[in-house]
Design an enzyme around this catalytic site. Structure first.
Site, PDB file in Angstrom:
ATOM      1  N   GLU A  23       5.701   0.175  -0.988  1.00 45.88           N
ATOM      2  CA  GLU A  23       4.971   1.249  -1.669  1.00 45.88           C
ATOM      3  C   GLU A  23       5.920   2.135  -2.477  1.00 45.88           C
ATOM      4  OE1 GLU A  23       1.641   1.988  -1.928  1.00 45.88           O
ATOM      5  OE2 GLU A  23       1.244   0.094  -0.907  1.00 45.88           O
TER       6      GLU A  23
ATOM      7  N   CYS B 154       1.089 -10.264   5.629  1.00 46.66           N
ATOM      8  CA  CYS B 154       0.691  -8.975   5.058  1.00 46.66           C
ATOM      9  C   CYS B 154       0.913  -9.096   3.560  1.00 46.66           C
ATOM     10  CB  CYS B 154       1.538  -7.855   5.652  1.00 46.66           C
ATOM     11  SG  CYS B 154       1.419  -6.283   4.756  1.00 46.66           S
TER      12      CYS B 154
ATOM     13  N   CYS C 228      -5.963  -7.869   2.018  1.00 48.39           N
ATOM     14  CA  CYS C 228      -5.271  -7.158   3.099  1.00 48.39           C
ATOM     15  C   CYS C 228      -5.615  -7.841   4.421  1.00 48.39           C
ATOM     16  CB  CYS C 228      -5.760  -5.708   3.123  1.00 48.39           C
ATOM     17  SG  CYS C 228      -5.072  -4.732   4.472  1.00 48.39           S
TER      18      CYS C 228
ATOM     19  N   HIS D 203       1.724  -7.108   1.314  1.00 57.49           N
ATOM     20  CA  HIS D 203       2.881  -6.430   0.717  1.00 57.49           C
ATOM     21  C   HIS D 203       4.125  -7.328   0.724  1.00 57.49           C
ATOM     22  CE1 HIS D 203       0.438  -2.804   1.270  1.00 57.49           C
ATOM     23  NE2 HIS D 203       1.319  -2.113   0.563  1.00 57.49           N
TER      24      HIS D 203
ATOM     25  N   ASP E 205      -6.921  -3.074  -1.117  1.00 54.23           N
ATOM     26  CA  ASP E 205      -5.861  -3.074  -0.100  1.00 54.23           C
ATOM     27  C   ASP E 205      -5.549  -1.618   0.230  1.00 54.23           C
ATOM     28  OD1 ASP E 205      -3.717  -4.007   1.575  1.00 54.23           O
ATOM     29  OD2 ASP E 205      -2.302  -3.626  -0.031  1.00 54.23           O
ATOM     30  N   SER E 206      -4.721  -1.414   1.245  1.00 52.84           N
ATOM     31  CA  SER E 206      -4.291  -0.060   1.593  1.00 52.84           C
ATOM     32  C   SER E 206      -3.426   0.558   0.497  1.00 52.84           C
ATOM     33  CB  SER E 206      -3.476  -0.107   2.887  1.00 52.84           C
ATOM     34  OG  SER E 206      -2.349  -0.950   2.695  1.00 52.84           O
TER      35      SER E 206
HETATM   36  N1  DGL Z   1      -1.265  -5.145   2.887  1.00 46.50           N
HETATM   37  C1  DGL Z   1      -1.891  -5.038   4.130  1.00 46.50           C
HETATM   38  C2  DGL Z   1      -2.005  -6.300   4.900  1.00 46.50           C
HETATM   39  O1  DGL Z   1      -2.096  -7.354   4.310  1.00 46.50           O
HETATM   40  C3  DGL Z   1      -1.864  -3.747   4.895  1.00 46.50           C
HETATM   41  C4  DGL Z   1      -0.555  -3.091   5.080  1.00 46.50           C
HETATM   42  C5  DGL Z   1      -0.685  -1.721   5.704  1.00 46.50           C
HETATM   43  O2  DGL Z   1      -1.281  -0.860   5.055  1.00 46.50           O
HETATM   44  O3  DGL Z   1      -0.197  -1.534   6.816  1.00 46.50           O
HETATM   45  O4  DGL Z   1      -2.022  -6.290   6.094  1.00 46.50           O
END
Ligand code: DGL
Length: 263
Positions: free
Chosen positions: A153, A185, A74, A187, A11-12
């Site tokens: 984060e 997302c 992600c 997160h 993931d990011s």
């Molecule tokens: N966690 C990610 C997603 O599911 C990416 C979030 C990001 O880095 O903008 O989209």
């Protein structure tokens, strides 16, 4: 023959740990390698080309770590890069993830569904195709959430700044009568306890982490790749390992080996 090789997940940043937790719960003995691309978070406001370049580099790195399968934990990376990775590695089991439009369209009673996701996911051709296929008669209202990934984060899952940001994103969705909110997302599942305090109890929150874990298990089983390992977790980050070490306790339980990567 079972495979002790690890599953590679990326993931990011730390968001994909919400998916990793589902994988761990379903397959406790699999060895896991998680790649958090913290030097490049957030992906949500980046170009699809830039994200694809990150996907290629991270996939190559995880394969060097002997990964037997890849999970794009992600939505944004999946929208931009999963098709290319499947072309590059046709033999490799690769699981991506998409906002849960199909189950949400089935679940809604008001006929109005809200999608919280990144700008990149919501702008993608893949998301447009998902709506075409599964939204049917349901009204789907999309809500990009710039800034929310950064709160997670920072390890701020319920502070005033995160609360205000999230409340501002969901208020228009509730005003339109959404009874089902898609957390599009990885997160955002970490914000579920906070979200529950902001939406009425009859509003459902839907994410796809568990479905991704089940899909991965099916792929591994079908190829005889399921493992009988020690369930070890190694986390690589392109960011500051100390920062991720501070955020980790709120996001993951269990031992972790944390390493820095220059990929
Ligand atoms: N966690 C990610 C997603 O599911 C990416 C979030 C990001 O880095 O903008 O989209």
């Amino acid at each position: 023959m079972p495979s002790d090789r690890p599953i590679g997940v990326f993931d990011s940043g730390v968001g994909g740990l919400s998916v990793l937790a589902e994988i761990r719960a379903l397959m406790p003995r699999e060895a896991l390698v998680y790649f958090a691309d913290n030097a490049h978070v957030p992906y949500g406001e980046k170009s699809a080309d830039a994200i694809r370049a990150r996907c290629r580099a991270i996939a190559a790195f995880l394969l060097e770590q002997n990964a037997k399968a890849l999970v794009l934990a992600c939505n944004t990376a999946t929208a931009a890069g999963v098709a290319e990775l499947r072309e590059l590695y046709p033999e490799l089991p690769i699981v991506g993830m998409e906002p849960a439009v199909k189950p949400a369209a089935k679940a809604t009673r008001s006929g109005v569904v809200g999608v919280l996701a990144t700008t990149g996911t919501l702008k993608s051709a893949r998301f447009a195709a998902l709506l075409d296929r599964f939204a049917g008669d349901v009204r789907v209202i999309t809500q990009p959430c710039p800034g929310l990934v950064e709160r997670v984060e920072a390890g701020d899952l319920d502070g005033p700044q995160t609360r205000a940001l999230l409340a501002g994103f969901i208020e228009p969705l509730l005003a339109e009568g959404c009874d089902t909110l898609i957390l599009g997302c990885t997160h955002y599942p970490f914000l579920k306890p906070l979200l529950r305090t902001l939406v009425p109890p009859q509003v459902s929150l839907i994410d796809t982490g568990a479905a991704v874990a089940r899909r991965l298990q099916d792929l591994l089983d079908a190829r005889g790749l399921s493992g009988q390992g020690d369930g070890a977790l190694t986390v690589w980050t392109t960011g500051d390992p100390q920062r991720i070490a501070q955020a980790l306790p709120a996001l993951w339980t269990g031992p972790v080996s944390l390493l820095y990567s220059t990929v």
